[in-house]
Scaffold this active site. Structure first.
Site, PDB file in Angstrom:
ATOM      1  N   HIS A 109       2.636   9.693  -0.169  1.00 18.17           N
ATOM      2  CA  HIS A 109       1.274   9.199   0.005  1.00 18.17           C
ATOM      3  C   HIS A 109       0.549   8.970  -1.311  1.00 18.17           C
ATOM      4  O   HIS A 109      -0.228   8.018  -1.434  1.00 18.17           O
ATOM      5  CB  HIS A 109       0.482  10.156   0.885  1.00 18.17           C
ATOM      6  CG  HIS A 109       0.988  10.218   2.284  1.00 18.17           C
ATOM      7  ND1 HIS A 109       0.784  11.301   3.112  1.00 18.17           N
ATOM      8  CD2 HIS A 109       1.717   9.330   3.021  1.00 18.17           C
ATOM      9  CE1 HIS A 109       1.354  11.077   4.284  1.00 18.17           C
ATOM     10  NE2 HIS A 109       1.922   9.890   4.249  1.00 18.17           N
ATOM     11  N   SER A 129       0.773   7.816   6.486  1.00 21.41           N
ATOM     12  CA  SER A 129       0.767   6.640   5.614  1.00 21.41           C
ATOM     13  C   SER A 129      -0.008   5.459   6.196  1.00 21.41           C
ATOM     14  O   SER A 129      -0.661   4.728   5.432  1.00 21.41           O
ATOM     15  CB  SER A 129       2.194   6.243   5.233  1.00 21.41           C
ATOM     16  OG  SER A 129       3.068   6.304   6.328  1.00 21.41           O
ATOM     17  N   ASP A 185      11.617  -1.606  17.787  1.00 22.23           N
ATOM     18  CA  ASP A 185      12.668  -1.108  16.901  1.00 22.23           C
ATOM     19  C   ASP A 185      12.506  -1.727  15.519  1.00 22.23           C
ATOM     20  O   ASP A 185      12.529  -2.946  15.361  1.00 22.23           O
ATOM     21  CB  ASP A 185      14.037  -1.460  17.469  1.00 22.23           C
ATOM     22  CG  ASP A 185      15.164  -1.096  16.516  1.00 22.23           C
ATOM     23  OD1 ASP A 185      15.205   0.067  16.068  1.00 22.23           O
ATOM     24  OD2 ASP A 185      15.985  -1.974  16.204  1.00 22.23           O
ATOM     25  N   ASP A 230      10.369   4.328   6.215  1.00 14.28           N
ATOM     26  CA  ASP A 230      10.314   5.795   6.177  1.00 14.28           C
ATOM     27  C   ASP A 230      10.897   6.372   7.469  1.00 14.28           C
ATOM     28  O   ASP A 230      10.179   6.982   8.262  1.00 14.28           O
ATOM     29  CB  ASP A 230       8.853   6.221   5.984  1.00 14.28           C
ATOM     30  CG  ASP A 230       8.665   7.718   5.998  1.00 14.28           C
ATOM     31  OD1 ASP A 230       9.645   8.446   5.738  1.00 14.28           O
ATOM     32  OD2 ASP A 230       7.548   8.167   6.289  1.00 14.28           O
TER      33      ASP A 230
END
Length: 256
Positions: free
Chosen positions: A19, A95, A137, A158
């Site tokens: 972050h 995030s 997805d 991530d």
């Protein structure tokens, strides 16, 4: 699959690494007036409470963000201050919320999250931010949606790394997006574990010449994750200094 819930780990040292760097990169990319696009592939729920049952169960935030007090004027301080003003002093942004706190009206945000509960919470958290939230997805959607407009942008990949091949899949996704959308910086977060599977990820990204930031930290007495890494393809001019600033701000808990 789809068992990972980030609430147990929100605000831990790996989150701090991700972050703080993310905030500095967004600040860098938004220095000019023209808009940017922000795309995130595994967004989580976007907003966390550090006094929640999940957070207190692991105590990971107590080894991370709660030990830090970023200075006024820093990008991450601006993001944290905005979130805490709206949601209370124990709120912590994922995030997506870090990005939303720093993006402007002319910027665009697209988020993806497959976990049903996390996606529902993400939609609720991001209401009013202008973000497009997809229950999709990432390995299909991120390719299908890129390149984005505005063309200057930032992508955060991530994944939870619940399965061994996710390191390779994340790297391959980053390379595909980088080739399709060279105007964007593509950042992949990965954990540093004794098994060393991140080496395959970096090897697959090597042709893109990524800017790599790896840090070590102490978490749970050294059990499990030893540190975290960020590999950035297409890093914009000034990214080296931005990453260095982020690591300096978090230096009380991160070892470069």
């Amino acid at each position: 699959m789809l068992s990972y819930q980030h609430a147990y780990h929100a605000g831990n040292p790996a989150d701090v690494h991700k972050h703080f760097v993310l905030a500095e990169l967004i600040r860098l990319l938004t220095k000019k007036d023209r808009g940017i696009s922000y795309l995130e592939t595994h967004a989580g729920r976007g907003l966390y409470d550090l006094t929640s049952q999940e957070s207190l169960k692991t105590g990971e935030a107590a080894e991370g963000i709660t030990l830090l007090d970023p200075p006024k004027g820093s990008a991450i301080n601006d993001a944290l201050r905005m979130i805490r003003t709206h949601y209370g002093e124990t709120a912590y942004p994922g995030s997506p919320m870090v990005a939303a706190s720093l993006l402007r009206e002319q910027d665009r945000m697209v988020l993806m999250e497959m976990h049903p509960q996390e996606h529902a919470a993400l939609k609720k958290a991001m209401k009013g931010t202008g973000a497009a939230v997809h229950n999709r997805d990432a390995y299909e959607g991120a390719v299908a949606l890129t390149p984005m407009e505005p063309r200057r942008g930032l992508v955060l990949i991530d994944p939870p790394y619940e399965v061994k091949d996710e390191y390779g899949r994340a790297a391959d996704l980053a390379m595909k997006i980088h080739k399709r959308w060279p105007e964007a910086a593509v950042m992949v977060w990965y954990p540093l574990l004794d098994a060393g599977r991140h080496k395959d990820l970096l090897a697959r990204m090597a042709d893109g010449g990524p800017l790599v930031s790896e840090v070590g930290f102490d978490l749970k007495g050294g059990k499990g994750m030893k540190g975290s890494g960020l590999a950035i393809l297409g890093a914009p001019y000034g990214a080296d200094a931005a990453v260095a600033r982020a690591i300096h701000l978090a230096s009380p808990i991160l070892r470069a």
